[in-house]
Design a protein around this motif. Sequence first.
Motif: not given
Length: 534
Positions: A26-27, A64-80, A263-273
Amino acid sequence: MFEAPSENAWGNPFRDDYFQRIAELGFSHVRLPITWETDGRVSYQSPYTINPSFLNRIKYVIDKAYEADLMIIINMHHHEDVFEDPEGVKDRFLSQWSQIGDFFKDYNERLLFEVLNEPHGNLSPEKWNSYFAEALEVIRETNPDRAVLIGVAQYGGLGALPQLKIPNDPNLILTIHYYEPFQFTHQGAEWVSNSDPWLGTVWENTDLEQRAVESQFQYALEFSQQHQIPVNIGEFGAYSKADMESRVLWTNFLARWFEKQGFSWAYWEFSSGFGFFDPNTNTYLQSLVDALLLNEFPEPVITSTVDIYTSDFTLGNDGWSLSVTSPAVAGIVYENNEAKISIDSPSDQGWHIQFQKGNISLKKGRRYLVSFDGKADQNLGLTSYVGMSVSPWASYSGYAAASLSKNERHFEFTFLMNEADDSQARFVFDMGNVAGTVYLYNLKIEEIVEERSEEVLSSFKSEDISIYPNPGNEFLRVKGGVVDVEIFDYSGKLVKKGGLSGQLINIENLPAGLYLISLQKADGAKSFKRFVKH
């Protein structure tokens, strides 16, 4: 996944079925954290070329996100390197966004860009403002209308929001990360120093816990309205070492409360800790899924408190002091029962200006409510906590960010005392990295006693107090030695304070409805009762 140095480095690679699973639950959107700046993915020499194979791998995932009819955010994550030397690597950073923008420019509005995850370190709030503006300009060369998310300096939370400058662009979204109370959400986290003593910290969905969230987001709501910018909660989650009941309660309340604010929201995270899916067994933590998507807004558990300390600046400093470390410059006066702190020259460290009071007595295993009122002559942020008065100066409560403006605001947070008893703890405000004049008043620490009433309240029993008639229309009559009252509507808003005349409380002007009344005795003990106004 892709926030790791390589896709398989942290044992959690992307799977083709993930987005379909997420959509079926349902996401409506996913956020894909990506570390572009790592060996094998980019060149560190001009023109800083991103490896075409990695760009195509991300393209495959977006498709793959588009195939599932999901919007998708891509970011610049770690950049030390950006966090260590923002000016030295700015050209590389901007080149990377230029390439990303050009490669994905033909995707429709279901793809969103997030410029940088959790800016911090030497990328100060001021530098982040210019950094984001320059990156946005580069992105707009190839993506003139794409939605772009702007985060907040100092690790993405609420603390540095007053220093954030929003460019004039109609397609921006403000993204905020929320992990409060940090000692709950990160208890036992292996990457957080000294987090094991936090193990066992619970979240019980009390009225005070809910009110703490509301108070922390006051400024963000005003900021969003003032700048006409939508809010996305880009990360929130509680680590798996917290008990499941608390994780479910915390997650359920926040998901529904965020939605209530728009607010929209994204839960951290799907398949880890922090996640709710086990890729080894292909099973879900269904209670957590339900908390995110299905459970209704939870009613709070009503609590009682006993005063431990309340500030009184009518005769002076009341035991508070201002500590200023060079190069910061600040001064303080006490007037109108307020502490007025003038910060003439800030530094880059919050602790360089500390307003503090010691000799606060805390007991292990007990829960406390910390609250204060504040304002400032301009928008600025500070941090409050309760902690040790000697080295290593550790916080018992975690660090609560507060965003101040010219509007008076009330702030609250709760914490569980996990360390040994401390009769000399200190109540602290850090404000060394901002400039302006801060006004603080009604500084309070209370013990939450709903589970320990026999020990803490001694002979005081809630049945000693009665209110009648209930339901009432014009007046309530109080019996039981009550000296002060506060009345809250059922959203938690204070609608009446004081007004006790003899044994009578005038409720004639309150709208009809259900209310909560706080009744305080002379020794500070409080009881809460519900009543109905006809």
